[in-house]
Design an enzyme around this catalytic site. Structure first.
Site, mmCIF file in Angstrom:
data_model
loop_
_atom_site.group_PDB
_atom_site.id
_atom_site.type_symbol
_atom_site.label_atom_id
_atom_site.label_comp_id
_atom_site.label_asym_id
_atom_site.label_seq_id
_atom_site.Cartn_x
_atom_site.Cartn_y
_atom_site.Cartn_z
ATOM 1 N N ASP A 105 -8.862 -3.924 2.994
ATOM 2 C CA ASP A 105 -7.594 -4.661 2.967
ATOM 3 C C ASP A 105 -7.417 -5.528 4.211
ATOM 4 O O ASP A 105 -6.991 -6.683 4.112
ATOM 5 C CB ASP A 105 -6.456 -3.639 2.848
ATOM 6 C CG ASP A 105 -5.078 -4.253 2.951
ATOM 7 O OD1 ASP A 105 -4.668 -4.924 1.981
ATOM 8 O OD2 ASP A 105 -4.400 -4.053 3.979
ATOM 9 N N SER B 75 0.818 -1.216 0.000
ATOM 10 C CA SER B 75 0.000 0.000 0.000
ATOM 11 C C SER B 75 0.849 1.261 0.000
ATOM 12 O O SER B 75 0.355 2.335 -0.363
ATOM 13 C CB SER B 75 -0.947 0.008 1.201
ATOM 14 O OG SER B 75 -1.909 -1.000 1.056
ATOM 15 N N ASP C 92 -5.494 0.635 -4.539
ATOM 16 C CA ASP C 92 -4.037 0.556 -4.657
ATOM 17 C C ASP C 92 -3.587 -0.825 -5.160
ATOM 18 O O ASP C 92 -2.554 -0.956 -5.794
ATOM 19 C CB ASP C 92 -3.365 0.912 -3.337
ATOM 20 C CG ASP C 92 -3.979 0.203 -2.135
ATOM 21 O OD1 ASP C 92 -4.970 -0.545 -2.297
ATOM 22 O OD2 ASP C 92 -3.453 0.408 -1.022
ATOM 23 N N HIS C 93 -4.381 -1.859 -4.861
ATOM 24 C CA HIS C 93 -4.066 -3.249 -5.240
ATOM 25 C C HIS C 93 -5.211 -4.124 -4.779
ATOM 26 O O HIS C 93 -6.103 -3.656 -4.051
ATOM 27 C CB HIS C 93 -2.770 -3.730 -4.568
ATOM 28 C CG HIS C 93 -2.798 -3.549 -3.088
ATOM 29 N ND1 HIS C 93 -3.531 -4.370 -2.253
ATOM 30 C CD2 HIS C 93 -2.256 -2.605 -2.285
ATOM 31 C CE1 HIS C 93 -3.403 -3.948 -1.013
ATOM 32 N NE2 HIS C 93 -2.645 -2.865 -0.995
HETATM 33 MG MG MG Z 1 -4.477 1.667 3.340
HETATM 34 ZN ZN ZN Z 2 -2.602 -4.999 2.647
#
Ligand code: MG
Ligand code: ZN
Length: 319
Positions: free
Chosen positions: A220, A47, A262-263
């Protein structure tokens, strides 16, 4: 207005869609595209590098905050827009010093240097509103500094809970938890509420415009835990936030809203007739993430982008 769902790719969004008969916020966007997320050092980003790429337009090494791969500090979109006279804000449900929010308002070679990152945030004169957790990194420090006292001495208004906060003030720091905020729904409607109040405050009496980054930080966390209930709850909260932002953009026509990530986290898939969420890793994966755009200039964003494209694209739309 930039909304980042940390760890959120299409499976996370799809898993949430399966839990509701309502039109989700994601279905309200006229423009979509895809984002390549790899970092300078790794095919699978963390991140820090992911947030830094979106924020600064530079691919960097995993772990690094607000710096390019040569460890040179680079300005974030938030800082560049502040220099142009815009007001700026960051809202998260993690530590404010955590990688994603930090990428917009701090510079550090290591994302884990939380106390140094807090000092950067406390002394960054390009930020007007910061809302999240991580109070410990501001007041419970090895160097014994009380950064909240230093900030209030410099004109900041500090609050420890959203119910106490007065958003008629300028320069607001709201640290609602010592560490990360609670998961949703235990933390209540904190994120939609904070987002709404930040939008009202940043847009009030402001002809020059504003930039606001809001993070669904714990999508996340849920996927690292392979916890589909936690994931769906966090997605529901983030969906509520996006709806609030889209409603604001409808009422304020010169607004651009981007939702991205971000991913991906968890290598999530939705196999079987019931499409039951199945995590294939406890880590991040390298698959692309989507973005969604609404408002002024949105149709110029469509396509497949590097995560480093956003800053230049946004600046080009501002001319
Ligand atoms: Mg974050
Ligand atoms: Zn993560």
């Amino acid at each position: 207005i930039l909304l980042i769902g940390d760890g959120m790719s299409i499976p996370q969004i799809n898993a949430f869609m399966l839990t509701t008969d309502s039109i989700t916020a994601f279905e309200r966007f006229p423009v979509t595209g895809l984002v390549k997320t790899h970092s300078k050092s790794n095919k699978i980003t963390d991140s820090a590098a992911g947030g830094t790429a979106i924020a600064t337009g530079h691919k960097t090494n995993n772990g690094m905050i607000g710096m390019n791969a040569d460890s040179i500090a680079v300005p974030s979109i938030l800082e560049t827009l502040s220099d142009k006279g815009m007001k700026t804000g960051v809202v998260a449900t993690s530590y404010l010093t955590h990688a994603t929010p930090a990428s917009f308002i701090a510079k550090n070679i290591n994302r884990n240097n939380y106390e140094e990152i807090a000092l950067d945030i406390a002394t960054n004169d390009k930020i007007d509103i910061v809302i999240g957790g991580g109070r410990n990194h501001f007041v419970n420090r090895k160097d014994s500094l009380n950064l909240i006292n230093e900030m209030t001495n410099n004109g900041w208004h500090y609050y420890d809970s959203i119910s106490h906060a007065d958003f008629n003030n300028e320069k607001i720091i709201l640290l609602a938890a010592e560490n990360h905020l609670d998961a949703y729904p235990q933390r209540g409607e904190f994120l939609p509420h904070a987002t709404y109040l930040a939008l009202k405050s940043l847009s009030n009496n402001n002809k020059k415009g504003f930039f606001l980054m809001v993070e669904g930080s714990q999508i996340d966390f849920a996927c690292h835990n392979s916890d589909s209930t936690y994931l769906i709850n966090e997605m529901r909260d983030f969906n509520n936030v996006i709806n609030i932002v889209l409603d604001f953009a409808k009422e304020n026509p010169n607004t651009l809203v981007i939702v991205t990530a971000d991913h991906e986290t968890g290598g999530l898939s939705l196999p079987g007739e019931e499409m039951t969420p199945a995590f294939t890793t406890g880590q991040h994966s390298g698959v692309m993430v989507p973005f969604y755009a609404y408002g002024t200039g949105a149709n110029q964003l469509t396509g497949v982008h590097e995560n480093t494209d956003f800053k230049a694209l946004l600046l080009s739309l501002m001319r």
